[in-house]
Write an enzyme that holds these catalytic residues in place. Structure first.
Site, mmCIF file in Angstrom:
data_model
loop_
_atom_site.group_PDB
_atom_site.id
_atom_site.type_symbol
_atom_site.label_atom_id
_atom_site.label_comp_id
_atom_site.label_asym_id
_atom_site.label_seq_id
_atom_site.Cartn_x
_atom_site.Cartn_y
_atom_site.Cartn_z
ATOM 1 N N HIS A 86 0.669 -1.242 -0.151
ATOM 2 C CA HIS A 86 -0.077 0.028 0.055
ATOM 3 C C HIS A 86 0.927 1.247 -0.009
ATOM 4 C CE1 HIS A 86 -2.035 3.099 2.491
ATOM 5 N NE2 HIS A 86 -2.766 2.892 1.517
ATOM 6 N N GLU A 89 2.029 1.976 -3.328
ATOM 7 C CA GLU A 89 0.889 2.584 -4.185
ATOM 8 C C GLU A 89 0.921 4.112 -4.209
ATOM 9 O OE1 GLU A 89 -3.468 3.622 -3.385
ATOM 10 O OE2 GLU A 89 -3.341 1.511 -2.927
ATOM 11 N N HIS A 90 1.136 4.459 -2.954
ATOM 12 C CA HIS A 90 1.192 6.046 -2.789
ATOM 13 C C HIS A 90 2.375 6.528 -3.607
ATOM 14 C CE1 HIS A 90 -1.446 6.994 0.914
ATOM 15 N NE2 HIS A 90 -1.983 5.905 0.408
ATOM 16 N N GLU A 166 -3.133 7.859 7.835
ATOM 17 C CA GLU A 166 -4.170 7.269 7.439
ATOM 18 C C GLU A 166 -4.509 5.914 8.045
ATOM 19 O OE1 GLU A 166 -5.518 4.920 3.219
ATOM 20 O OE2 GLU A 166 -3.547 6.027 3.252
#
Length: 463
Positions: A86, A89-90, A166
């Site tokens: 993840h 992905e950023h 997040e």
């Protein structure tokens, strides 16, 4: 992750358990077509560098959905590096040697398009919806960031702070999300699906440039990716654009098979409870480890899909009718099966009380419906109606090109192929009542289940 029928109804993956993004009843029909209209004929081919390309034409509106699916998700992460999939992905939205940070996003916005990305256990996907004239531009941007990211310590630190926040906002501040993580860690005793997609906080804090670069170099290669293009396009045009952009990216080393730890035999019933003042109404879910479309024997996943639909797929389901309509003890009750997974998956039933009912009343009633379907099976009538709903859902999914792109992308990224999607309704039609009863009896054993229950801080008389 939702059940396969939810995919077919056009619902994108939407729960934090299944993936993390960079941003936050039909009438019965006795006769349903199985043939695919010529305008929906799907084309599938490979580029010389090993990148698979799937084209799904749909000329009813002048738009196109462009998706790149990488066969890498959180379940593929190295031990101790949870959250790296993840995190990366950023990082894919940062600067490259050819484009400044934010330039891709601005280019999409300037032409009135949309773009985003998401990470799941088994894949990471990037997508844009734009006018067909911009397809080549989208491909050039995606092909560029596939290999040309600029990863500095400053970039890593800034974005690491973003994913940590997040996690605090989406998981740590939500008692339901915290419980979901604990239930997953209990359901899965050995399989990496027990680790949250977003990662464990203490491991996320240690992610660094060396980790990110190694992850990038290993997995972000054309031979580990699937390109899905759905919309107002022609296969020949897509092929030419793909060869001009993605085709210029060098093939990476062949990756080994995605072999992961498997589950031991489960022999206990486990219950995970969490008491929190932020919980206003108690609820519960019960989960079992079951085969997916990729890991199961022929016909098992199809039977589990239909079992989930009959048991708890909507307001016509057994659970809804029994608990919400007839007994009036539940505000919600249902079931779902997460079939599109690379390894085994989970089958879930759930419910929440209504009025003066206790959570134990709902649990007992849901368990009774599970036992009844295990013992008595399903009727021919409800099985045929469930099949009709599934076949219709595939037909109506053609009305949304992003739904079709997601169906094909998730299937191909988890070991399936184009034929698996095209033949799915035929396989659903062949499922028998005996097969549905057999998977219910084999897998929905209450003595081998995992239950999660969020409760108010002082549950008092409601438990």
């Amino acid at each position: 992750m939702t059940s396969r029928i939810e995919w077919l109804r056009g619902t994108l993956l939407a729960t934090s358990l299944a993936f993390v993004t960079t941003s936050p009843v039909l009438a019965e029909s006795p006769v349903l077509p199985n043939t695919v209209p010529a305008e929906f004929k799907v084309t599938d081919f490979l580029l010389d560098n090993g990148m698979e390309v799937v084209v799904i034409p749909d000329h009813r509106a002048p738009i196109v959905t462009h998706m790149v699916w990488y066969k890498i998700g959180s379940a593929d992460e190295p031990p101790g590096k949870s959250g790296i999939a993840h995190f990366f992905e950023h990082l894919m939205f940062k600067a490259t040697t050819n484009h400044a940070a934010g330039e891709f996003d601005r280019a999409v916005s300037d032409i009135g398009g949309s773009n985003n990305a998401f990470t799941s256990y088994d894949y990471t996907a990037f997508h844009e919806t734009v006018a067909p004239s911009a397809l080549g531009l989208m491909m050039s941007f995606e092909a560029d960031r596939m290999r040309n990211l600029i990863l500095t310590d400053d970039v890593i630190k800034t974005e690491r702070d973003v994913i940590l926040e997040e996690r605090r906002s989406r998981i740590d501040n939500s008692p339901e999300a915290v419980l979901d993580e604990e239930v997953d860690a209990t359901l899965w005793q050995n399989q990496p699906y027990r680790i949250p997609v977003i990662g464990w906080m203490q491991e996320m804090q240690q992610l660094n440039r060396v980790d990110a670069t190694a992850f990038y170099d290993k997995y972000y290669r054309p031979n580990n990716a699937v390109l899905i293009v759905a919309g107002d396009v022609e296969p020949d045009t897509v092929r030419a654009l793909a060869e001009k952009t993605y085709g210029k990216v060098a093939r990476g080393p062949d990756l080994p098979p995605r072999i992961r730890p498997v589950e031991p035999e489960q022999n206990t019933k486990r219950t995970v409870t969490l008491s929190d003042a932020r919980v206003s109404v108690p609820s519960f879910s019960t989960q079992w480890v079951v085969p997916s479309y990729h890991s199961g024997k022929p016909g098992e996943a199809e039977a589990l899909d239909l079992l989930a639909e009959i048991l708890g797929g909507g307001n016509r389901s057994r659970l809804y009718q029994a608990l919400v309509v007839q007994q009036g003890i539940a505000s919600s009750a249902g079931a779902f099966f997460q079939g599109t997974m690379l390894d085994d998956t989970n089958f879930t039933v759930y419910g929440a009380p209504r009025g003066d009912a206790r959570i134990s009343d709902v649990e007992t009633a849901v368990d009774a419906e599970v036992v009844r379907i295990v013992r008595d099976g399903v009727t021919p009538s409800e099985l045929e109606k469930a099949k009709d709903r599934y076949v219709r859902s595939m037909i109506f999914a053609r009305d949304k090109q992003d739904s079709m792109a997601n169906i094909y992308g998730s299937t191909l990224a988890t070991g399936g192929n184009v034929q698996d999607v095209q033949q799915w309704t035929d396989r659903i039609r062949k499922v028998t009542a005996d097969e549905v009863k057999a998977v219910a009896a084999r897998y929905l054993v209450l003595a081998r289940s995992t239950r999660g229950i969020p409760l108010p801080q002082n549950p008092g008389g409601i438990s």
